[in-house]
Design a protein around this motif. Sequence first.
Motif, PDB file in Angstrom:
ATOM      1  N   GLN A  25      49.912  51.017  33.484  1.00  0.00           N
ATOM      2  CA  GLN A  25      50.245  49.980  34.448  1.00  0.00           C
ATOM      3  C   GLN A  25      50.818  50.558  35.744  1.00  0.00           C
ATOM      4  OE1 GLN A  25      51.966  46.298  33.142  1.00  0.00           O
ATOM      5  NE2 GLN A  25      51.610  46.810  31.005  1.00  0.00           N
ATOM      6  N   SER A  26      50.836  51.881  35.887  1.00  0.00           N
ATOM      7  CA  SER A  26      51.427  52.485  37.082  1.00  0.00           C
ATOM      8  C   SER A  26      50.597  52.210  38.329  1.00  0.00           C
ATOM      9  CB  SER A  26      51.610  53.993  36.885  1.00  0.00           C
ATOM     10  OG  SER A  26      50.360  54.631  36.740  1.00  0.00           O
ATOM     11  N   ILE A  27      49.294  52.094  38.194  1.00  0.00           N
ATOM     12  CA  ILE A  27      48.427  51.812  39.340  1.00  0.00           C
ATOM     13  C   ILE A  27      48.120  50.326  39.431  1.00  0.00           C
ATOM     14  CG2 ILE A  27      46.137  52.214  40.344  1.00  0.00           C
ATOM     15  CD1 ILE A  27      46.254  55.023  39.171  1.00  0.00           C
ATOM     16  N   LEU A  28      47.908  49.693  38.285  1.00  0.00           N
ATOM     17  CA  LEU A  28      47.527  48.283  38.259  1.00  0.00           C
ATOM     18  C   LEU A  28      48.228  47.603  37.082  1.00  0.00           C
ATOM     19  CD1 LEU A  28      45.678  46.439  39.914  1.00  0.00           C
ATOM     20  CD2 LEU A  28      43.827  47.019  38.369  1.00  0.00           C
ATOM     21  N   SER A  29      49.249  46.822  37.382  1.00  0.00           N
ATOM     22  CA  SER A  29      50.050  46.201  36.321  1.00  0.00           C
ATOM     23  C   SER A  29      49.391  44.929  35.796  1.00  0.00           C
ATOM     24  CB  SER A  29      51.444  45.851  36.856  1.00  0.00           C
ATOM     25  OG  SER A  29      51.364  44.771  37.765  1.00  0.00           O
ATOM     26  N   ASP A  30      49.834  44.528  34.619  1.00  0.00           N
ATOM     27  CA  ASP A  30      49.356  43.264  34.040  1.00  0.00           C
ATOM     28  C   ASP A  30      49.668  42.097  34.975  1.00  0.00           C
ATOM     29  OD1 ASP A  30      48.650  44.781  31.843  1.00  0.00           O
ATOM     30  OD2 ASP A  30      50.010  43.785  30.443  1.00  0.00           O
ATOM     31  N   LEU A  31      50.851  42.102  35.567  1.00  0.00           N
ATOM     32  CA  LEU A  31      51.236  41.010  36.473  1.00  0.00           C
ATOM     33  C   LEU A  31      50.315  40.927  37.684  1.00  0.00           C
ATOM     34  CD1 LEU A  31      55.136  41.259  36.406  1.00  0.00           C
ATOM     35  CD2 LEU A  31      53.702  39.477  35.386  1.00  0.00           C
ATOM     36  N   THR A  32      49.919  42.059  38.204  1.00  0.00           N
ATOM     37  CA  THR A  32      49.002  42.073  39.337  1.00  0.00           C
ATOM     38  C   THR A  32      47.641  41.540  38.925  1.00  0.00           C
ATOM     39  OG1 THR A  32      50.148  43.964  40.310  1.00  0.00           O
ATOM     40  CG2 THR A  32      47.906  43.539  41.086  1.00  0.00           C
ATOM     41  N   ILE A  33      47.154  42.011  37.796  1.00  0.00           N
ATOM     42  CA  ILE A  33      45.837  41.584  37.319  1.00  0.00           C
ATOM     43  C   ILE A  33      45.817  40.087  37.034  1.00  0.00           C
ATOM     44  CG2 ILE A  33      44.188  41.781  35.405  1.00  0.00           C
ATOM     45  CD1 ILE A  33      45.063  44.771  35.226  1.00  0.00           C
ATOM     46  N   LEU A  34      46.875  39.563  36.443  1.00  0.00           N
ATOM     47  CA  LEU A  34      46.907  38.158  36.028  1.00  0.00           C
ATOM     48  C   LEU A  34      47.567  37.243  37.062  1.00  0.00           C
ATOM     49  CD1 LEU A  34      47.745  38.740  32.281  1.00  0.00           C
ATOM     50  CD2 LEU A  34      45.519  38.236  33.305  1.00  0.00           C
ATOM     51  N   ASN A  35      47.624  37.702  38.287  1.00  0.00           N
ATOM     52  CA  ASN A  35      48.142  36.889  39.385  1.00  0.00           C
ATOM     53  C   ASN A  35      47.359  35.580  39.450  1.00  0.00           C
ATOM     54  OD1 ASN A  35      47.727  35.972  42.302  1.00  0.00           O
ATOM     55  ND2 ASN A  35      49.519  37.289  42.477  1.00  0.00           N
ATOM     56  N   ASP A  36      48.071  34.453  39.530  1.00  0.00           N
ATOM     57  CA  ASP A  36      47.422  33.136  39.495  1.00  0.00           C
ATOM     58  C   ASP A  36      46.344  32.975  40.564  1.00  0.00           C
ATOM     59  OD1 ASP A  36      48.886  32.275  37.327  1.00  0.00           O
ATOM     60  OD2 ASP A  36      50.430  31.304  38.536  1.00  0.00           O
ATOM     61  N   VAL A  37      46.593  33.489  41.756  1.00  0.00           N
ATOM     62  CA  VAL A  37      45.619  33.359  42.848  1.00  0.00           C
ATOM     63  C   VAL A  37      44.336  34.113  42.509  1.00  0.00           C
ATOM     64  CG1 VAL A  37      45.176  33.887  45.273  1.00  0.00           C
ATOM     65  CG2 VAL A  37      47.400  32.985  44.593  1.00  0.00           C
ATOM     66  N   LEU A  38      44.481  35.320  41.982  1.00  0.00           N
ATOM     67  CA  LEU A  38      43.299  36.106  41.622  1.00  0.00           C
ATOM     68  C   LEU A  38      42.545  35.495  40.447  1.00  0.00           C
ATOM     69  CD1 LEU A  38      44.781  39.692  42.019  1.00  0.00           C
ATOM     70  CD2 LEU A  38      43.246  38.490  43.583  1.00  0.00           C
ATOM     71  N   VAL A  39      43.288  34.970  39.486  1.00  0.00           N
ATOM     72  CA  VAL A  39      42.648  34.314  38.341  1.00  0.00           C
ATOM     73  C   VAL A  39      41.837  33.111  38.807  1.00  0.00           C
ATOM     74  CG1 VAL A  39      43.117  32.968  36.249  1.00  0.00           C
ATOM     75  CG2 VAL A  39      44.298  35.142  36.629  1.00  0.00           C
ATOM     76  N   LEU A  40      42.425  32.310  39.685  1.00  0.00           N
ATOM     77  CA  LEU A  40      41.696  31.149  40.220  1.00  0.00           C
ATOM     78  C   LEU A  40      40.488  31.582  41.041  1.00  0.00           C
ATOM     79  CD1 LEU A  40      44.623  28.760  41.203  1.00  0.00           C
ATOM     80  CD2 LEU A  40      42.971  28.476  39.335  1.00  0.00           C
ATOM     81  N   GLU A  41      40.641  32.643  41.811  1.00  0.00           N
ATOM     82  CA  GLU A  41      39.512  33.119  42.618  1.00  0.00           C
ATOM     83  C   GLU A  41      38.372  33.611  41.734  1.00  0.00           C
ATOM     84  OE1 GLU A  41      38.531  36.223  46.258  1.00  0.00           O
ATOM     85  OE2 GLU A  41      40.609  35.716  45.826  1.00  0.00           O
TER      86      GLU A  41
END
Length: 126
Positions: A25-41
């Motif tokens: 998760q040092s480069i790409l965290s779970d929180l970043t991946i599951l960001n609501d805006v990105l999930v909706l997009e």
Amino acid sequence: MFIDKTNPLIPKTVRTLLGLEDNDQSILSDLTILNDVLVLEAQQILVDYAPSILTIETFTTEEQDRLNVAFIYALTSLFCGSMDNSLEIEVKTIDVMWRKKNIDYEKLESSLLQKAQNIVKQFNNY
């Protein structure tokens, strides 16, 4: 919408598709991946490919599995544009030096979106 973002495989699979270690998760965290805006997009990308998805009240297990895969492809594609500068892996020891092969993220993005489109276009027949 139609994706359960609590599925723990989503962040791991996204990282793996991007050439990262699935638990790193040092480069790409779970929180970043599951960001609501990105999930909706990512879900909107699928709806754009197959608007009939919104009219289906319930999905079979097989249909939901296909949607999940298409969603992961669409979500992963959203990170491709920012990954080029994130990965610079080089290992040097006394005996060995190697670099991680660079990934063509533009090509990967196109491939992932094409795969997502191919999966969800089947829902247009409903």
